[in-house]
Design an enzyme around this catalytic site. Structure first.
Site, PDB file in Angstrom:
ATOM      1  N   SER A 213      25.271  60.540  90.179  1.00 52.58           N
ATOM      2  CA  SER A 213      24.218  61.336  90.795  1.00 52.58           C
ATOM      3  C   SER A 213      23.641  62.298  89.765  1.00 52.58           C
ATOM      4  CB  SER A 213      24.774  62.138  91.975  1.00 52.58           C
ATOM      5  OG  SER A 213      25.250  61.276  92.986  1.00 52.58           O
ATOM      6  N   GLY A 215      21.122  64.613  90.726  1.00 53.19           N
ATOM      7  CA  GLY A 215      20.370  65.609  91.471  1.00 53.19           C
ATOM      8  C   GLY A 215      18.958  65.133  91.747  1.00 53.19           C
ATOM      9  N   GLU A 217      16.842  64.147  89.832  1.00 47.68           N
ATOM     10  CA  GLU A 217      16.439  63.039  88.960  1.00 47.68           C
ATOM     11  C   GLU A 217      16.945  61.695  89.471  1.00 47.68           C
ATOM     12  OE1 GLU A 217      17.464  63.871  84.871  1.00 47.68           O
ATOM     13  OE2 GLU A 217      17.192  66.010  85.223  1.00 47.68           O
ATOM     14  N   GLY A 218      17.594  61.666  90.620  1.00 51.00           N
ATOM     15  CA  GLY A 218      18.016  60.408  91.204  1.00 51.00           C
ATOM     16  C   GLY A 218      19.418  60.009  90.838  1.00 51.00           C
ATOM     17  N   GLY A 246      25.227  63.845  98.510  1.00 47.76           N
ATOM     18  CA  GLY A 246      26.142  62.941  97.812  1.00 47.76           C
ATOM     19  C   GLY A 246      26.978  62.125  98.769  1.00 47.76           C
ATOM     20  N   ASP A 247      27.390  62.717  99.891  1.00 44.89           N
ATOM     21  CA  ASP A 247      28.197  61.999 100.870  1.00 44.89           C
ATOM     22  C   ASP A 247      27.386  60.896 101.542  1.00 44.89           C
ATOM     23  OD1 ASP A 247      30.167  63.857 100.261  1.00 44.89           O
ATOM     24  OD2 ASP A 247      29.565  65.194 101.885  1.00 44.89           O
TER      25      ASP A 247
END
Length: 306
Positions: A213, A215, A217-218, A246-247
């Site tokens: 991940s 953030g 920026e994908g 993220g989950d």
């Protein structure tokens, strides 16, 4: 069935206000309370999306509100003598920023980890994917994730770890099919400032696909077979509460592996879309109904690497 394991569950509190002023006193509406922890959030998203999932976590029998809040999410709670830790998200509506304060949790007796292991392995014959997700409390065994992933691999169950430090390294050595650290977790674990180099370090230990991940920026997906690294991102930045993003991505990845799908671009596209859709929701563990539309706005390219 997709099994999610949360070694360090929490009672999540979300406080929303216009703007947080350090050192000031704020009067706010009552906090939204929810049973949380990364694996719990993963199971909640999967269940909401029609997937067969079960959340497994160590939770004291005195925490009746935790089980009650899970509602329709199937779960198996391993008893522990310690109360839940708290995780507090402070969401500022004016600036679109979120501040998260996480308690570390309490050390668990070894019997808790033994029972957790037994509960997970007893369900493996019916499982399609195992997800070990989130932090561990102090003094947890360094091989906790590895000891869950190894028997799952032996049983032919797809395995995912969303962890950091010793747990991430152990999951790699145990041959996790997919790892999903964020950029900071990957750097802190491997010492590599470059995300692709960090992913390769985990793959050299035995890991499969590494999804990182980034953030806003994908995400990137680094295949273990030497195929090109793929980079996916939404065509715009969404403002909201990112604590469950993220989950939600892990939930998408688990559904992908459980279905035995192998297309990397499809894996990335939906993971980015579900992650973005989670930002639009006030609480972690949910995704906005626009995730299908968001998926169409995800751009995927090959990342040039040295």
């Amino acid at each position: 069935m997709i099994i999610t394991v949360t070694p360090n569950p929490a009672l999540d509190a979300t406080i929303t206000l216009d703007r947080l002023t350090p050192g000031a006193t704020h009067r706010v509406a009552p906090a939204e309370l929810r049973a949380g922890g990364k694996g719990v959030n993963v199971a909640r998203v999967l269940t909401d999306q029609g997937e067969d999932a079960v959340a497994i976590a160590p939770v004291s029998a005195t925490e009746a509100a935790f089980s009650a809040d899970l509602g329709d999410v199937p779960h198996s709670l391993v008893g522990t003598p310690w109360p839940l830790r708290r995780s507090t998200a402070i969401v500022e509506t004016e600036g679109g920023t979120t501040t998260v304060i996480n308690e570390s949790g309490s050390p668990q007796p070894l019997t808790v980890w033994t029972e957790l292991h037994d509960v997970v392995t007893s369900r493996l014959p019916r499982a399609r994917c195992l997800v070990v997700s989130g932090s561990t409390p102090p003094e947890a065994p360094d091989d906790l994730a590895a000891d869950l992933i190894a028997p799952a691999n032996a049983a032919g169950v797809a395995t995912i770890a969303d962890a950091t430090g010793a747990q991430l390294l152990g999951a790699a050595r145990a041959g996790a099919q997919l790892l999903k650290p964020n950029r900071d977790e990957l750097r802190d674990t491997t010492g590599e400032s470059d995300a692709v180099a960090g992913a390769h370090a985990l793959q050299n230990l035995g890991a499969g696909i590494v999804v990182v991940s980034l953030g806003e920026e994908g995400m990137i997906a680094v295949p273990a077979d030497g195929a090109p690294v793929r980079h996916a991102r939404l065509d715009r930045v969404l403002r909201g509460n990112p604590t469950g993003a993220g989950d939600a991505a892990v939930a998408s990845l688990a559904a992908h592996l459980a279905a035995r799908e192998t297309d990397i671009d499809a894996l990335l596209r939906r993971a980015v879309a579900w992650s973005a859709a989670a930002v639009l929701m006030p609480l972690a563990g949910s995704i906005h109904s626009s995730h299908t539309d968001l998926a169409r706005d995800v751009t995927i390219t090959t990342l040039e690497t040295p």
